[in-house]
Design a protein around this motif. Structure first.
Motif, mmCIF file in Angstrom:
data_model
loop_
_atom_site.group_PDB
_atom_site.id
_atom_site.type_symbol
_atom_site.label_atom_id
_atom_site.label_comp_id
_atom_site.label_asym_id
_atom_site.label_seq_id
_atom_site.Cartn_x
_atom_site.Cartn_y
_atom_site.Cartn_z
ATOM 1 N N ASP A 243 0.833 -1.209 0.000
ATOM 2 C CA ASP A 243 0.000 0.000 0.000
ATOM 3 C C ASP A 243 0.862 1.251 0.000
ATOM 4 O OD1 ASP A 243 -2.345 -1.325 0.004
ATOM 5 O OD2 ASP A 243 -2.803 -1.022 2.129
ATOM 6 N N GLU A 244 1.868 1.212 0.844
ATOM 7 C CA GLU A 244 2.719 2.388 0.950
ATOM 8 C C GLU A 244 3.455 2.625 -0.373
ATOM 9 O OE1 GLU A 244 4.346 2.920 4.638
ATOM 10 O OE2 GLU A 244 5.644 4.596 4.056
ATOM 11 N N LEU A 245 3.845 1.552 -1.004
ATOM 12 C CA LEU A 245 4.510 1.668 -2.298
ATOM 13 C C LEU A 245 3.579 2.351 -3.307
ATOM 14 C CD1 LEU A 245 7.190 0.884 -3.555
ATOM 15 C CD2 LEU A 245 6.194 -1.312 -4.190
ATOM 16 N N ASP A 246 2.331 1.950 -3.317
ATOM 17 C CA ASP A 246 1.348 2.591 -4.189
ATOM 18 C C ASP A 246 1.238 4.073 -3.911
ATOM 19 O OD1 ASP A 246 0.661 0.404 -5.542
ATOM 20 O OD2 ASP A 246 -1.311 0.134 -4.632
ATOM 21 N N ARG A 247 1.133 4.387 -2.631
ATOM 22 C CA ARG A 247 0.927 5.772 -2.270
ATOM 23 C C ARG A 247 2.118 6.621 -2.682
ATOM 24 N NH1 ARG A 247 0.504 5.329 3.230
ATOM 25 N NH2 ARG A 247 -0.820 3.504 3.167
ATOM 26 N N ILE A 248 3.309 6.092 -2.491
ATOM 27 C CA ILE A 248 4.483 6.902 -2.799
ATOM 28 C C ILE A 248 4.678 7.017 -4.314
ATOM 29 C CG2 ILE A 248 6.241 5.112 -2.704
ATOM 30 C CD1 ILE A 248 7.930 7.134 -1.126
ATOM 31 N N ARG A 249 4.211 6.027 -5.056
ATOM 32 C CA ARG A 249 4.270 6.150 -6.519
ATOM 33 C C ARG A 249 3.350 7.270 -6.980
ATOM 34 N NH1 ARG A 249 4.375 -0.285 -7.796
ATOM 35 N NH2 ARG A 249 6.649 -0.455 -7.987
ATOM 36 N N GLU A 250 2.163 7.282 -6.433
ATOM 37 C CA GLU A 250 1.236 8.388 -6.699
ATOM 38 C C GLU A 250 1.928 9.704 -6.355
ATOM 39 O OE1 GLU A 250 -1.952 8.491 -7.740
ATOM 40 O OE2 GLU A 250 -2.330 10.607 -7.307
ATOM 41 N N TRP A 251 2.637 9.709 -5.258
ATOM 42 C CA TRP A 251 3.299 10.912 -4.799
ATOM 43 C C TRP A 251 4.381 11.369 -5.745
ATOM 44 C CZ3 TRP A 251 0.357 13.386 -2.112
ATOM 45 C CH2 TRP A 251 0.773 14.535 -1.477
ATOM 46 N N GLY B 250 -1.709 13.916 -21.172
ATOM 47 C CA GLY B 250 -0.458 13.441 -21.734
ATOM 48 C C GLY B 250 0.730 13.488 -20.784
ATOM 49 N N ARG B 251 0.579 14.196 -19.679
ATOM 50 C CA ARG B 251 1.692 14.197 -18.734
ATOM 51 C C ARG B 251 1.893 12.784 -18.219
ATOM 52 N NH1 ARG B 251 0.120 18.904 -14.633
ATOM 53 N NH2 ARG B 251 -1.971 18.507 -15.427
ATOM 54 N N ARG B 252 3.153 12.385 -18.131
ATOM 55 C CA ARG B 252 3.445 11.021 -17.744
ATOM 56 C C ARG B 252 4.644 10.996 -16.803
ATOM 57 N NH1 ARG B 252 2.825 7.007 -21.352
ATOM 58 N NH2 ARG B 252 3.220 8.438 -23.065
ATOM 59 N N GLN B 253 4.607 10.089 -15.857
ATOM 60 C CA GLN B 253 5.743 9.933 -14.954
ATOM 61 C C GLN B 253 6.076 8.444 -14.854
ATOM 62 O OE1 GLN B 253 7.553 12.340 -13.062
ATOM 63 N NE2 GLN B 253 8.831 10.635 -12.380
ATOM 64 N N ILE B 254 7.344 8.134 -15.020
ATOM 65 C CA ILE B 254 7.778 6.758 -14.786
ATOM 66 C C ILE B 254 8.011 6.603 -13.288
ATOM 67 C CG2 ILE B 254 9.636 5.095 -15.152
ATOM 68 C CD1 ILE B 254 9.907 6.140 -17.988
ATOM 69 N N VAL B 255 7.294 5.690 -12.668
ATOM 70 C CA VAL B 255 7.388 5.529 -11.216
ATOM 71 C C VAL B 255 8.168 4.278 -10.829
ATOM 72 C CG1 VAL B 255 5.264 6.820 -10.775
ATOM 73 C CG2 VAL B 255 5.151 4.347 -11.064
ATOM 74 N N GLY B 256 8.704 3.593 -11.826
ATOM 75 C CA GLY B 256 9.532 2.434 -11.534
ATOM 76 C C GLY B 256 10.162 1.888 -12.787
ATOM 77 N N LEU B 257 11.431 1.525 -12.679
ATOM 78 C CA LEU B 257 12.121 0.859 -13.781
ATOM 79 C C LEU B 257 12.520 -0.506 -13.267
ATOM 80 C CD1 LEU B 257 14.710 3.168 -15.574
ATOM 81 C CD2 LEU B 257 12.624 2.143 -16.496
ATOM 82 N N GLN B 258 12.207 -1.547 -14.031
ATOM 83 C CA GLN B 258 12.523 -2.865 -13.527
ATOM 84 C C GLN B 258 13.355 -3.657 -14.504
ATOM 85 O OE1 GLN B 258 8.370 -3.830 -11.851
ATOM 86 N NE2 GLN B 258 9.862 -3.849 -10.208
ATOM 87 N N PHE B 259 14.274 -4.425 -13.924
ATOM 88 C CA PHE B 259 15.283 -5.125 -14.701
ATOM 89 C C PHE B 259 15.202 -6.633 -14.456
ATOM 90 C CE2 PHE B 259 16.771 -0.806 -13.858
ATOM 91 C CZ PHE B 259 17.083 -0.383 -15.132
ATOM 92 N N PRO B 260 15.991 -7.397 -15.222
ATOM 93 C CA PRO B 260 15.948 -8.848 -15.029
ATOM 94 C C PRO B 260 16.147 -9.245 -13.567
ATOM 95 C CG PRO B 260 17.175 -8.353 -17.004
ATOM 96 C CD PRO B 260 16.851 -7.034 -16.365
ATOM 97 N N SER B 261 15.381 -10.202 -13.141
ATOM 98 C CA SER B 261 15.339 -10.756 -11.777
ATOM 99 C C SER B 261 14.408 -9.958 -10.866
ATOM 100 C CB SER B 261 16.726 -10.885 -11.128
ATOM 101 O OG SER B 261 17.095 -9.675 -10.485
ATOM 102 N N ASP B 262 13.956 -8.791 -11.308
ATOM 103 C CA ASP B 262 12.986 -8.038 -10.509
ATOM 104 C C ASP B 262 11.615 -8.703 -10.570
ATOM 105 O OD1 ASP B 262 14.807 -6.195 -9.689
ATOM 106 O OD2 ASP B 262 14.134 -4.579 -11.008
ATOM 107 N N ASP C 204 12.570 1.832 -0.515
ATOM 108 C CA ASP C 204 13.751 2.668 -0.315
ATOM 109 C C ASP C 204 14.160 3.376 -1.586
ATOM 110 O OD1 ASP C 204 14.062 2.123 2.278
ATOM 111 O OD2 ASP C 204 15.834 0.854 2.072
ATOM 112 N N ARG C 205 14.192 2.619 -2.659
ATOM 113 C CA ARG C 205 14.663 3.182 -3.914
ATOM 114 C C ARG C 205 13.740 4.299 -4.391
ATOM 115 N NH1 ARG C 205 14.452 -1.288 -7.206
ATOM 116 N NH2 ARG C 205 15.315 -2.674 -5.625
ATOM 117 N N ILE C 206 12.443 4.075 -4.235
ATOM 118 C CA ILE C 206 11.521 5.072 -4.746
ATOM 119 C C ILE C 206 11.511 6.300 -3.844
ATOM 120 C CG2 ILE C 206 9.408 4.248 -3.671
ATOM 121 C CD1 ILE C 206 8.039 4.755 -6.371
ATOM 122 N N ARG C 207 11.825 6.125 -2.574
ATOM 123 C CA ARG C 207 11.942 7.300 -1.702
ATOM 124 C C ARG C 207 13.122 8.143 -2.121
ATOM 125 N NH1 ARG C 207 10.540 4.156 3.883
ATOM 126 N NH2 ARG C 207 8.337 4.733 3.966
#
Lengths: 240, 240
Positions: free
Chosen positions: A131-139, B69-81, B134-137
């Motif tokens: 949930d927190e991950l979702d919220r921070i992505r929105e953020w 049209g505004r877009r934000q990438i909220v995560g990049l994922q690589f092999p093994s993710d 952690d990474r997204i923070r």
DNA sequence: CGATCCATTGAGCTTGTTCAAGCAAGGTGG
DNA sequence: CCACCTTGCTTGAACAAGCTCAATGGATCG
């Protein structure tokens, strides 16, 4: 104090709500209540992670900062939220009491053992972290792509939602009144803006009639849906 | 194909690395490999969450966007993710294949059952989600408070780190050469900037000698520590 | 009553955006 | 093989959103 959990204000909303009577007792034995005064740091970036905790009352901010003073709030936590990093030896953020905060602390290692012993606890924790991950992505989206006006409106909506998160599916055009738990400077640190910009946007929202300030902390939102629209948010409250 | 897991390229780095022989076999039985061509959406925001998956090869971007049209990438994922939302019925982000992507998919419900049956799997998943948090923070901090130059440098460092994340504690002043998995436009969407600004910053980093572009995708970083400094990042690679 | 702490407001400036043009690399078809 | 597109990247010039610096206003508290 054999089992103070029975009288815990956040018992059912918190992680512990997952547990059976017997399990709660064991958890109770390793818990310790503490109170942290407003403005005081709870842990600093890089501190050893000796405990985890449930928030009983008050508001906690998680921040990251640069030596030159730039600061970003990367998480706001409210009563019943879980604070801490199981399976990690160190904190990656600073945690600070915004208002006076009461915590129900557990020794990290003992808590990890509890998690291992009680899968329901672990599952509930996992759900919370997701949930927190979702919220921070929105953020991240809000901070990365929205205008100052949209950001401030979004923040107000988010706080309004979390303040009285009990009844979620309430009527459209609902009226909300609440006290901001955070200062303008903290709002700015949430949104990646300056104090001045936040203040100007608050004034403008007031001028538009989207909000109504009794004093700088007390917000009256006559029409939450309208504020959502200003913030560029989905008008469906369930979408959060 | 009794147990294709034995030949899986990401077996040990992925979630599955936690499992015993017998458990892997069961997981293998419910897995299904798929290939998604570059540029194609894997799931859209709001889709029903019918599967979760490990990424075997390729790069996946998670995005949120507004109608305008505004877009934000909220995560990049690589092999093994790990890709997906156990215990959630719907996706909260769009997932899109940046390059051609190979997935090892599991039915969500069956996977949840596995999690419940194998606590080691759950713990490993929890650890992963905490890492991602952690990474997204860190990312929120970058997008909220850093300048364009710092953001671009930070992104390059992050990608360099994740591209050859095998040897982490390598020497100072190390040289790195790699292909950017993402376009300028995707870099911009990661960083909350425009294409033009990203391009200008790349040119400037080149002019400073902090990077060296063979072509627009191929990056040579003569001194990773220097780029870290430009990005305002801790110079200690372990801090991530 | 001054002192202090926030919040607000204004004026000018900076950073990054917008809009527009140019360029290089990689097809495609005559 | 070469003109012609297309696509993605770069560069320039003008503009604007949000920042900086500075002054002012209003609480609260000793």
């Amino acid at each position: 104090m054999a089992n103070r959990c029975e009288t815990c204000a956040v018992r059912h909303r918190s992680l512990c709500g997952a547990l059976e009577q017997k399990e709660v007792e064991r958890l109770s034995q390793i818990s310790r209540r503490t109170t942290i005064p407003a403005g005081k740091a709870i842990v600093a970036e890089g501190d050893k992670a000796v405990f985890v905790a449930n928030i009983l009352s008050g508001t906690v901010k998680l921040t990251r900062s640069l030596e030159d003073g730039r600061r970003q709030i990367v998480g706001l936590q409210f009563p019943s939220d879980f604070l801490g990093r199981p399976f990690r030896t160190h904190w990656s953020v600073q945690a600070e009491a915004v208002s006076e905060v009461e915590l129900c602390q557990f020794d990290r290692k003992q808590f990890e053992q509890m998690i291992t012993d009680f899968p329901t606890l672990e599952q509930r924790l996992l759900a919370r972290v997701l949930d927190e991950l979702d919220r921070i992505r929105e953020w991240l989206f809000i901070v990365g792509r929205k205008t100052a006006a949209e950001r401030v409106a979004s923040l107000l909506v988010m706080i309004a939602d979390r303040e009285h998160d009990a009844g979620c599916g309430s009527s459209l055009h609902e009226t909300v009144v609440f006290d901001l738990p955070i200062s303008r400077s903290e709002m700015a640190d949430c949104l990646g803006l300056t104090i001045e910009t936040v203040s100007r946007q608050m004034s403008q929202l007031t001028a538009q009639g989207a909000i109504d300030l009794r004093n700088s902390r007390s917000v009256h939102i006559p029409d939450l849906q309208r504020l959502r629209r200003i913030g560029g948010l989905a008008v469906d409250p369930a979408a959060i």
